[in-house]
Enzyme design. Structure first.
Site, short mmCIF file in Angstrom:
data_model
loop_
_atom_site.label_atom_id
_atom_site.label_comp_id
_atom_site.label_asym_id
_atom_site.label_seq_id
_atom_site.Cartn_x
_atom_site.Cartn_y
_atom_site.Cartn_z
N GLY B 28 8.95 -1.75 1.13
CA GLY B 28 8.82 -3.05 0.48
C GLY B 28 7.38 -3.31 0.14
O GLY B 28 6.47 -2.60 0.57
N ASN B 29 7.16 -4.34 -0.68
CA ASN B 29 5.79 -4.69 -1.04
C ASN B 29 5.77 -6.11 -1.59
O ASN B 29 6.75 -6.61 -2.15
CB ASN B 29 5.22 -3.70 -2.07
CG ASN B 29 6.21 -3.39 -3.20
OD1 ASN B 29 6.46 -4.23 -4.06
ND2 ASN B 29 6.79 -2.21 -3.17
N SER B 45 0.50 1.95 -1.39
CA SER B 45 1.74 2.73 -1.34
C SER B 45 1.91 3.45 0.00
O SER B 45 0.98 4.08 0.51
CB SER B 45 1.70 3.78 -2.47
OG SER B 45 2.90 4.51 -2.50
N GLY B 46 3.09 3.30 0.59
CA GLY B 46 3.45 4.12 1.75
C GLY B 46 2.67 3.88 3.01
O GLY B 46 2.65 4.74 3.90
N SER B 74 0.97 0.24 -4.52
CA SER B 74 2.42 0.48 -4.46
C SER B 74 2.91 1.24 -5.70
O SER B 74 2.48 0.94 -6.82
CB SER B 74 3.14 -0.86 -4.38
OG SER B 74 4.51 -0.69 -4.66
N SER B 75 3.82 2.18 -5.50
CA SER B 75 4.38 2.91 -6.64
C SER B 75 5.14 1.96 -7.57
O SER B 75 5.41 2.30 -8.71
CB SER B 75 5.29 4.03 -6.15
OG SER B 75 6.31 3.51 -5.33
N ASP B 76 5.48 0.75 -7.08
CA ASP B 76 6.19 -0.23 -7.91
C ASP B 76 5.24 -1.14 -8.68
O ASP B 76 5.68 -2.13 -9.28
CB ASP B 76 7.11 -1.09 -7.03
CG ASP B 76 8.18 -0.25 -6.35
OD1 ASP B 76 8.85 0.53 -7.04
OD2 ASP B 76 8.35 -0.38 -5.12
N HIS B 95 9.26 -7.15 -3.38
CA HIS B 95 10.33 -6.15 -3.50
C HIS B 95 10.67 -5.65 -2.10
O HIS B 95 9.78 -5.30 -1.34
CB HIS B 95 9.86 -4.97 -4.36
CG HIS B 95 10.84 -3.84 -4.41
ND1 HIS B 95 12.18 -4.02 -4.68
CD2 HIS B 95 10.68 -2.50 -4.20
CE1 HIS B 95 12.80 -2.84 -4.66
NE2 HIS B 95 11.91 -1.92 -4.36
N HIS B 97 14.01 -3.56 0.40
CA HIS B 97 15.29 -2.88 0.44
C HIS B 97 16.14 -3.52 1.53
O HIS B 97 16.79 -2.82 2.31
CB HIS B 97 15.11 -1.38 0.67
CG HIS B 97 14.61 -0.64 -0.52
ND1 HIS B 97 15.36 0.28 -1.21
CD2 HIS B 97 13.43 -0.71 -1.18
CE1 HIS B 97 14.66 0.76 -2.23
NE2 HIS B 97 13.48 0.19 -2.23
N ASP B 120 21.28 -24.81 -3.39
CA ASP B 120 20.01 -25.44 -3.00
C ASP B 120 18.82 -24.68 -3.58
O ASP B 120 17.72 -25.24 -3.68
CB ASP B 120 19.87 -25.45 -1.46
CG ASP B 120 20.70 -26.55 -0.81
OD1 ASP B 120 21.05 -27.53 -1.49
OD2 ASP B 120 20.99 -26.43 0.40
N HIS B 171 19.57 -0.20 -7.13
CA HIS B 171 18.26 -0.15 -6.50
C HIS B 171 18.11 -1.24 -5.43
O HIS B 171 18.35 -0.98 -4.26
CB HIS B 171 17.19 -0.25 -7.61
CG HIS B 171 15.79 -0.06 -7.15
ND1 HIS B 171 14.79 0.38 -7.97
CD2 HIS B 171 15.20 -0.27 -5.96
CE1 HIS B 171 13.66 0.45 -7.30
NE2 HIS B 171 13.89 0.06 -6.08
N TYR B 229 14.70 -34.20 -1.48
CA TYR B 229 14.63 -33.40 -0.26
C TYR B 229 13.16 -33.17 0.09
O TYR B 229 12.34 -32.98 -0.80
CB TYR B 229 15.32 -32.06 -0.47
CG TYR B 229 15.31 -31.15 0.74
CD1 TYR B 229 16.32 -31.20 1.68
CD2 TYR B 229 14.25 -30.26 0.94
CE1 TYR B 229 16.31 -30.38 2.79
CE2 TYR B 229 14.23 -29.43 2.05
CZ TYR B 229 15.25 -29.50 2.98
OH TYR B 229 15.22 -28.69 4.08
#
Lengths: 232, 232, 232, 232
Positions: B28-29, B45-46, B74-76, B95, B97, B120, B171, B229
């Site tokens: 994730g990132n 990344s990683g 990040s690779s994304d 992002h 998973h 909501d 994905h 709210y």
């Protein structure tokens, strides 16, 4: 601090919700009432549990107006008002968006009584209201949410002193009890009953409802004059 | 440390992901943007979350090139670039998973709006993109992932300022918000909505979508000029 | 302590299993090999994780005989022996009874590749062996368990260096990697993939397998000469 | 404190239940017997685990009468009495309302033996009693609950020394073992087996029961004279 003990009871009951895994972020609220003074204490709207203090708790009258407190009360306050007015035995009320209870509410199904874990707490299916009619939605929505529950109890001839929980169709659960702590207990039990019933139906799609003799036996072990569970 | 506050915001938002149970290992990132400077901060990344430091956060321009930082972003990263360019109201992007959101993305289904917990936060089904065409996969894949989301929003006439989340078919989820913290909030809410919708359909395979009047009521309680709210 | 670093690597990898929620009680074991010395270190049989020490780890030869150690090695030792002999790239092996992986193994189904989380780790369905034939069960059962996995890889033309995990029908998962830590990583990832695939099929019973172009794209982002994920 | 070691064993085993996630609130109880003295120790009725002390544990005779203790024993005491009388190998008994075991009990289904995790512990389906007949419910209900289990074991020719667990239809699980700790172990294993079997059937609705040769192989690895699992 005014209403110190009522605020403290309310604060402590609210803080149980994230500990019990029943809420994330600000998804829930607990209130508790002082019937003699005609006021109840309730969580302020949209305040994170980890920033909440007893001083933040808002004191509200049974007309829904703020009696004491610096913050705006929960947006669900008027639902609590209606339930306190209609159900005189209730001392505390909880609203959550706990996962399995919300799923049953979204599915718009009463939770069938499949076992003794359920019957230990109530001798009926967990009721689920109708979806709210559009004219009611346009009205005071939170007041109408309370009235939906009350209508459901009238229609099915249920007593709030015996059935401490309800699902509002498309929305989620409300639970109650003699105290705020007891209402929180029922919120946790409800979530467990909803999870158990869900798994039960997947394990056996033709599962029968528990028979009445077993329901009455278990309910009466814990409730009423012949109860023999616990130390009292 | 250059871009210290942007890096710190990004670092803290990234560290929320494992605490909230939304990522394992490096799955994730989170990024956040400084619109005035035209740069955003993103996780390298990683890198494991328990070894991540604010200094490790990479500063990237809206052309996808590194502006400052010793590590590879990040690779994304190019997906974030496209989303920041297309959605000017967005200040942070996440992002993950996370389990239930990935399952819906793998199932290639938009998540139906079944209840008020969903309403909501957004007044529409959670959109899911098409599966990416092969020529796009051969192209700059991460850029195309962003474009898939943007195309999906155009096709369904959705506004990123109102719909803070999307599933990429096969994905997983991307979420966003005015800040990195708000984007993380939406990632957590999305996971919960996906879990609730999954259980709801198993409890009632014929469950209807929530009716529009209830959706609008709940969305407008929390958003827009008549929101009531929270404390503001 | 002889073989101190090998024992320590093995001990630390074993201790990850309960932390990651992959084992309860003594349901699992990790080993790691020193290829030069032709020995591997493995958890002793039936020892609780909270009582395990590095000294308890047993050193075993590739003939399955104890080289050093006071305790009996895991009853699954001979499975590890076969896998180390057949798969020369493997440096560490994990066996667990993690919930979702066991369920797929009991269901005797390969886990279909439904998404990029899966494709990030392997570009094929997670293989599942046949049920073991009765004559093999009467033979050396643990040796035969290893051979079942090896046969499955031969039959489907899979490479252990590319597919770091397998399910044994009716039993459970084995995973491996270049190191014990990497094998544990694969055990955790496998459990997540099994959970995601399970939910995916319930959300969409007609879900298609991910198309090859997406599988190859994601696998090659992380593996092989053109990988661009991570810092190396 | 009289019966100090028996009370301590009982107390410690009871305290494991909430730690293992098998009970919420007061939903469960553990007992352990001193066969020489003909008495057993059991949790008091309705006492929260976080307030429980060894002194609170109640000592009861095999006639169900209190031998020592200030509190009322578990309302399920007479079920324990019957099981201790009928199953002489049993040293400890556990009753919980753990989620997945209750779901199978509510579904009134024996849990099919689908894999080696199950066969490692018992070589048969996990038995489930009939629903109790109404005349038995009107009788001493808790005594009859024990008799239901005993009848089920007689009917299916099961030995309590080999099958350390049973589901009571519409109610929940009872487990046992040579000691209270072993009975708790079986309660945790039962919950896991019920969860695994549930997921297995959803992954493969046509899943076959594990074949007998594999069942016997695994059971005998851990039990009986040729067992070779563990250090003894």
């Amino acid at each position: 601090m005014k209403f110190a003990s009522l605020r403290k009871e309310c604060y402590e009951a609210n803080m149980e919700l994230p500990k019990l895994g029943l809420v994330i972020y600000t998804f829930g609220n607990v209130s508790c009432i002082d019937r003699k003074k005609g006021v109840f204490a309730i969580k302020p709207s949209g305040v994170d549990y980890d920033k909440l203090t007893p001083e933040d708790i808002v004191i509200v009258g049974l007309d829904g107006r703020i009696v004491d407190g610096k913050l705006r009360p929960s947006s669900d306050t008027n639902t609590h008002v209606e339930l306190y007015k209609a159900f005189p035995s209730v001392g505390g009320i909880v609203h959550t968006h706990s996962t399995f209870a919300v799923a049953w509410a979204q599915a718009a199904r009463a939770v069938p009584l499949y076992g003794t874990t359920h019957a230990d707490h109530l001798a009926a299916d967990i009721p689920c209201t109708e979806f709210m009619a559009d004219d009611r939605i346009r009205n005071d929505y939170e007041t109408e949410t309370g009235l939906q529950i009350i209508d459901c109890f009238k229609k099915h001839k249920l007593k709030a002193s015996e059935i401490p929980m309800a699902l509002v169709a498309g929305h989620g659960p409300f639970t109650w009890g003699a105290t705020a702590a007891k209402a929180v207990y029922h919120a946790r039990v409800l979530e467990e009953l909803c999870k158990m019933a869900y798994i039960t139906e997947l394990v056996n799609p033709k599962v029968p409802r528990l028979k009445d003799s077993l329901i009455q036996k278990h309910y009466n072990r814990k409730h009423g004059k012949d109860a023999y569970y616990g130390q009292n």
